[in-house]
Design a protein around this motif. Structure first.
Motif, PDB file in Angstrom:
ATOM      1  N   CYS A 197      39.952  32.894  38.641  1.00  0.00           N
ATOM      2  CA  CYS A 197      39.587  33.730  37.491  1.00  0.00           C
ATOM      3  C   CYS A 197      39.821  33.076  36.131  1.00  0.00           C
ATOM      4  O   CYS A 197      39.145  33.410  35.158  1.00  0.00           O
ATOM      5  N   ALA A 198      40.805  32.172  36.058  1.00  0.00           N
ATOM      6  CA  ALA A 198      41.260  31.698  34.753  1.00  0.00           C
ATOM      7  C   ALA A 198      40.229  30.837  34.031  1.00  0.00           C
ATOM      8  O   ALA A 198      40.260  30.744  32.803  1.00  0.00           O
ATOM      9  N   SER A 199      39.317  30.205  34.752  1.00  0.00           N
ATOM     10  CA  SER A 199      38.330  29.372  34.071  1.00  0.00           C
ATOM     11  C   SER A 199      37.434  30.198  33.165  1.00  0.00           C
ATOM     12  O   SER A 199      36.887  29.686  32.186  1.00  0.00           O
ATOM     13  N   CYS A 200      37.263  31.484  33.471  1.00  0.00           N
ATOM     14  CA  CYS A 200      36.468  32.373  32.621  1.00  0.00           C
ATOM     15  C   CYS A 200      37.359  33.249  31.742  1.00  0.00           C
ATOM     16  O   CYS A 200      37.250  33.243  30.519  1.00  0.00           O
ATOM     17  N   HIS A 201      38.250  34.002  32.377  1.00  0.00           N
ATOM     18  CA  HIS A 201      39.073  34.961  31.626  1.00  0.00           C
ATOM     19  C   HIS A 201      40.293  34.315  30.984  1.00  0.00           C
ATOM     20  O   HIS A 201      41.006  34.993  30.227  1.00  0.00           O
ATOM     21  N   LYS A 202      40.547  33.036  31.287  1.00  0.00           N
ATOM     22  CA  LYS A 202      41.617  32.226  30.726  1.00  0.00           C
ATOM     23  C   LYS A 202      42.977  32.647  31.292  1.00  0.00           C
ATOM     24  O   LYS A 202      43.154  33.761  31.780  1.00  0.00           O
ATOM     25  N   GLU A 203      43.916  31.715  31.217  1.00  0.00           N
ATOM     26  CA  GLU A 203      45.214  31.941  31.845  1.00  0.00           C
ATOM     27  C   GLU A 203      45.968  33.110  31.221  1.00  0.00           C
ATOM     28  O   GLU A 203      46.766  33.766  31.897  1.00  0.00           O
ATOM     29  N   ASP A 204      45.725  33.383  29.951  1.00  0.00           N
ATOM     30  CA  ASP A 204      46.400  34.510  29.301  1.00  0.00           C
ATOM     31  C   ASP A 204      45.605  35.804  29.402  1.00  0.00           C
ATOM     32  O   ASP A 204      46.014  36.836  28.879  1.00  0.00           O
ATOM     33  N   GLY A 205      44.435  35.766  30.063  1.00  0.00           N
ATOM     34  CA  GLY A 205      43.633  36.982  30.238  1.00  0.00           C
ATOM     35  C   GLY A 205      42.869  37.414  29.008  1.00  0.00           C
ATOM     36  O   GLY A 205      42.264  38.490  29.000  1.00  0.00           O
ATOM     37  N   LYS A 206      42.806  36.567  27.970  1.00  0.00           N
ATOM     38  CA  LYS A 206      42.150  36.966  26.721  1.00  0.00           C
ATOM     39  C   LYS A 206      40.660  36.650  26.695  1.00  0.00           C
ATOM     40  O   LYS A 206      39.957  37.079  25.772  1.00  0.00           O
ATOM     41  N   GLY A 207      40.148  35.903  27.687  1.00  0.00           N
ATOM     42  CA  GLY A 207      38.724  35.616  27.769  1.00  0.00           C
ATOM     43  C   GLY A 207      38.202  34.870  26.558  1.00  0.00           C
ATOM     44  O   GLY A 207      38.957  34.217  25.828  1.00  0.00           O
ATOM     45  N   ILE A 208      36.885  34.957  26.351  1.00  0.00           N
ATOM     46  CA  ILE A 208      36.226  34.377  25.184  1.00  0.00           C
ATOM     47  C   ILE A 208      35.344  35.457  24.578  1.00  0.00           C
ATOM     48  O   ILE A 208      34.470  36.004  25.249  1.00  0.00           O
ATOM     49  N   GLU A 209      35.580  35.767  23.325  1.00  0.00           N
ATOM     50  CA  GLU A 209      34.873  36.858  22.672  1.00  0.00           C
ATOM     51  C   GLU A 209      33.359  36.659  22.754  1.00  0.00           C
ATOM     52  O   GLU A 209      32.835  35.596  22.445  1.00  0.00           O
ATOM     53  N   GLY A 210      32.678  37.703  23.196  1.00  0.00           N
ATOM     54  CA  GLY A 210      31.236  37.669  23.294  1.00  0.00           C
ATOM     55  C   GLY A 210      30.690  37.006  24.541  1.00  0.00           C
ATOM     56  O   GLY A 210      29.484  37.019  24.768  1.00  0.00           O
ATOM     57  N   VAL A 211      31.576  36.423  25.363  1.00  0.00           N
ATOM     58  CA  VAL A 211      31.129  35.742  26.581  1.00  0.00           C
ATOM     59  C   VAL A 211      31.846  36.300  27.798  1.00  0.00           C
ATOM     60  O   VAL A 211      31.237  36.889  28.690  1.00  0.00           O
ATOM     61  N   PHE A 212      33.156  36.098  27.859  1.00  0.00           N
ATOM     62  CA  PHE A 212      33.959  36.603  28.974  1.00  0.00           C
ATOM     63  C   PHE A 212      34.924  37.658  28.440  1.00  0.00           C
ATOM     64  O   PHE A 212      35.711  37.378  27.527  1.00  0.00           O
ATOM     65  N   PRO A 213      34.910  38.867  28.984  1.00  0.00           N
ATOM     66  CA  PRO A 213      35.740  39.937  28.433  1.00  0.00           C
ATOM     67  C   PRO A 213      37.224  39.699  28.646  1.00  0.00           C
ATOM     68  O   PRO A 213      37.637  39.104  29.651  1.00  0.00           O
ATOM     69  N   ALA A 214      38.023  40.147  27.690  1.00  0.00           N
ATOM     70  CA  ALA A 214      39.475  40.115  27.847  1.00  0.00           C
ATOM     71  C   ALA A 214      39.890  41.118  28.916  1.00  0.00           C
ATOM     72  O   ALA A 214      39.285  42.188  29.066  1.00  0.00           O
ATOM     73  N   LEU A 215      40.921  40.785  29.670  1.00  0.00           N
ATOM     74  CA  LEU A 215      41.431  41.684  30.707  1.00  0.00           C
ATOM     75  C   LEU A 215      42.572  42.554  30.198  1.00  0.00           C
ATOM     76  O   LEU A 215      42.855  43.590  30.784  1.00  0.00           O
ATOM     77  N   SER A 216      43.208  42.147  29.119  1.00  0.00           N
ATOM     78  CA  SER A 216      44.280  42.951  28.537  1.00  0.00           C
ATOM     79  C   SER A 216      43.700  44.214  27.904  1.00  0.00           C
ATOM     80  O   SER A 216      42.880  44.148  26.990  1.00  0.00           O
ATOM     81  N   GLY A 217      44.097  45.352  28.416  1.00  0.00           N
ATOM     82  CA  GLY A 217      43.619  46.622  27.887  1.00  0.00           C
ATOM     83  C   GLY A 217      42.213  46.983  28.303  1.00  0.00           C
ATOM     84  O   GLY A 217      41.666  47.996  27.851  1.00  0.00           O
ATOM     85  N   SER A 218      41.593  46.207  29.163  1.00  0.00           N
ATOM     86  CA  SER A 218      40.231  46.503  29.607  1.00  0.00           C
ATOM     87  C   SER A 218      40.203  47.799  30.415  1.00  0.00           C
ATOM     88  O   SER A 218      41.025  47.993  31.309  1.00  0.00           O
ATOM     89  N   PRO A 219      39.273  48.698  30.126  1.00  0.00           N
ATOM     90  CA  PRO A 219      39.199  49.940  30.901  1.00  0.00           C
ATOM     91  C   PRO A 219      38.888  49.696  32.371  1.00  0.00           C
ATOM     92  O   PRO A 219      39.277  50.509  33.225  1.00  0.00           O
ATOM     93  N   VAL A 220      38.212  48.595  32.683  1.00  0.00           N
ATOM     94  CA  VAL A 220      37.970  48.266  34.098  1.00  0.00           C
ATOM     95  C   VAL A 220      39.285  47.951  34.790  1.00  0.00           C
ATOM     96  O   VAL A 220      39.468  48.261  35.971  1.00  0.00           O
ATOM     97  N   VAL A 221      40.214  47.358  34.066  1.00  0.00           N
ATOM     98  CA  VAL A 221      41.504  46.971  34.639  1.00  0.00           C
ATOM     99  C   VAL A 221      42.491  48.124  34.630  1.00  0.00           C
ATOM    100  O   VAL A 221      43.192  48.380  35.620  1.00  0.00           O
ATOM    101  N   THR A 222      42.568  48.845  33.526  1.00  0.00           N
ATOM    102  CA  THR A 222      43.613  49.852  33.356  1.00  0.00           C
ATOM    103  C   THR A 222      43.206  51.239  33.836  1.00  0.00           C
ATOM    104  O   THR A 222      44.033  52.138  33.898  1.00  0.00           O
ATOM    105  N   GLY A 223      41.934  51.416  34.177  1.00  0.00           N
ATOM    106  CA  GLY A 223      41.479  52.712  34.678  1.00  0.00           C
ATOM    107  C   GLY A 223      41.811  52.901  36.146  1.00  0.00           C
ATOM    108  O   GLY A 223      42.794  52.354  36.662  1.00  0.00           O
ATOM    109  N   ALA A 224      40.967  53.631  36.832  1.00  0.00           N
ATOM    110  CA  ALA A 224      41.186  53.883  38.256  1.00  0.00           C
ATOM    111  C   ALA A 224      41.164  52.563  39.019  1.00  0.00           C
ATOM    112  O   ALA A 224      40.330  51.692  38.765  1.00  0.00           O
TER     113      ALA A 224
END
Length: 507
Positions: free
Chosen positions: A410-437
């Motif tokens: 996963c880290a090659s896209c979302h990066k090791e810190d989970g912050k992704g790249i703005e406009g390309v790969f979404p950040a995982l921190s606080g993402s509703p896909v991650v923090t929701g159900a």
């Protein structure tokens, strides 16, 4: 012009071709060759392909549209052309480059690039220029074909019988690679004037081989053997031996026929397996064949540079050239993403970095990126294969299994810190896909996100592959690491959360 020295250090790591390859601390046999590593050009705009020219210069493309030649001894760079209609997105742009083998009599330069066909469609254009008076002139369009926002390939090489071989990606359309009516996802063979060779295996067609996802390297080795490096999806990056009328499987088969769905397809269709495959993927890029005596440890090997793993790999060939007998890794993450390489007749190896592209690795770009780097044998220097181990590995033996899997997949896209790249790969921190159900994250991990899905159209620039090939326990480990770390503080994902959703997928 000044030539800039850079840190000298080697790294050797053994590798396997298994479906799941865990990275470990391994040491390589220490060699006797001593080398120096020097930057011969810097401040470049993502050099894509390097070619050693008959004038002892390096000819190269830059992704935004420039073709230049570089004197590697002085560092002097000469821009030959800036192609105005190059469409540069993430991976689309100015890419392949080849020079006519009899350049003094026929000063032709071949290149390909993506362009805007109309307001909604992109194209891939193959062009021949004539070198004259220090510039490139008289463009002749040899071929045009539809393209997309990605998976354009592509590489060019001229065969021993003086045909132009053109490796194309599938244009992010799954049906293209298996369709002989499409030129996408193929290795094509053309005459140097753009016509179809009379002796092509399919009469009236450019198609030489098919079933390719996104080739990023193409080179001829000993005995006229043609090799291609190719990006897989979530698994099975490949090194292929390209032969006429062969089907390399994509999208029905990734790597080897070793999964139930793949085996069913291979029972009815002949598939040519790779001679080497990597899982987790390494993002293989440019390749070249090392025939020189300067660095004997590398003789009769395919040299491969990688983007995701950011290293140089030496793939030792058997005497036939049809099997890989060993793999050694150098310069792991020392210079960031590596896009291409070329080799001088004396055996000097030139590598290009790709740290100013759309998906930089951690800590890059640095001052001077992007660069062309020379590895040259010296009487005094450092031993080529040091025993420095995996000192730059982002995981340790004490890290949870989920972190190790996250870094691998996963880290090659979302990066090791989970912050992704703005406009390309979404950040995982606080993402509703991650923090929701929990079920939502599990579904994404199992099914991926395709370009035709509503989720992709609303929120993403890049599709996401399915990781359904991983066992439930590893899906749970990755999901737990994402939900409990990377700035999120949610509950764990358990195997029992995954089982019913995987069963629903099978219905």
């Amino acid at each position: 012009m000044k030539i800039w020295p850079i840190i000298i250090l080697g790294l050797g790591v053994a590798g396997t071709g298994a479906r799941y390859q865990e990275r470990k601390d391994l040491s390589a046999q220490q060699g006797e060759t001593k080398v120096e590593v020097t930057a011969v050009a810097r401040d470049l705009d993502q050099p894509w392909e390097l070619v050693w020219g008959p004038d002892r210069h390096i000819w190269f493309t830059e992704h935004a549209g420039k073709i230049s030649r570089l004197n590697p001894e002085t560092g002097k760079k000469e821009v030959l052309i800036s192609i105005k209609d190059v469409l540069r997105l993430t991976t689309p742009g100015l890419m392949g480059l080849a020079l006519h083998p009899d350049f003094r009599k026929n000063p032709y330069v071949f290149t390909d690039y993506t362009f805007r066909r109309d307001s909604t469609h992109n194209g891939l254009r193959l062009v021949r220029y004539t070198y004259r008076n220090g510039g490139l002139h008289d463009p002749k369009v040899l071929l045009e074909m539809p393209a997309s926002r990605g998976h354009s390939g592509s590489r060019l090489v001229i065969s021993p019988d003086r045909k132009l071989m053109f490796a194309t990606g599938d244009a992010a359309v799954l049906t293209n690679a298996q369709s002989l009516s499409s030129l996408a996802g193929k290795v094509l063979r053309l005459n140097l004037d753009g016509s179809v060779p009379a002796d092509n295996p399919i009469k009236g067609s450019y198609v030489w081989s098919w079933g390719h996802r996104n080739p990023q390297g193409l080179v001829y080795g000993k005995n006229g053997l043609l090799y291609s490096a190719e990006h897989g999806d979530a698994v099975e990056d490949e090194l292929n031996l390209i032969e006429p009328l062969q089907n390399y499987g994509w999208p029905k088969v990734e790597g080897f026929c070793d999964q139930p769905k793949e085996a069913a397809f291979c029972d009815s269709v002949k598939i040519t397996p790779p001679i080497k495959a990597w899982t987790p993927v390494i993002a293989p890029a440019g390749i070249d064949y090392y025939a020189a005596d300067a660095i004997p440890e590398w003789k009769h090997s395919i040299l491969l540079v990688t983007l995701k793993d950011a290293d140089l790999r030496v793939l030792k060939l058997d005497p036939s050239g049809k099997k890989i007998t060993g793999e050694t890794i150098y310069f792991d993450k020392q210079y960031g993403r590596l896009r291409d390489l070329c080799i001088s007749p004396e055996g000097d190896v030139y590598l290009s970095t790709s740290n100013r592209d759309w998906n930089p690795g951690p800590g890059f770009p640095v001052d001077g990126d992007d660069r062309i780097i020379r590895v040259r044998k010296k009487k005094t220097g450092v031993l080529l294969a040091s025993l420095s181990g995996m000192a730059t590995s982002p995981v340790s033996l004490n890290d949870p299994a989920g972190k190790k899997l996250y870094v691998q997949y996963c880290a090659s896209c979302h990066k090791e810190d989970g912050k992704g790249i703005e406009g390309v790969f979404p950040a995982l921190s606080g993402s509703p896909v991650v923090t929701g159900a929990k079920a939502r994250l599990v579904q994404v991990l199992l099914q991926g996100i395709s370009e035709d899905s509503e989720t992709f159209k609303k929120a993403y620039d890049q599709p996401m592959p399915s990781f359904g090939f991983l066992p439930d326990s590893e899906i749970a480990d990755i999901g737990t690491y994402i939900r409990t770390g990377l700035g999120n503080e949610k509950d764990r994902i358990l195997v029992r959360d995954i089982v019913p959703l995987r069963q629903d997928m099978k219905k």
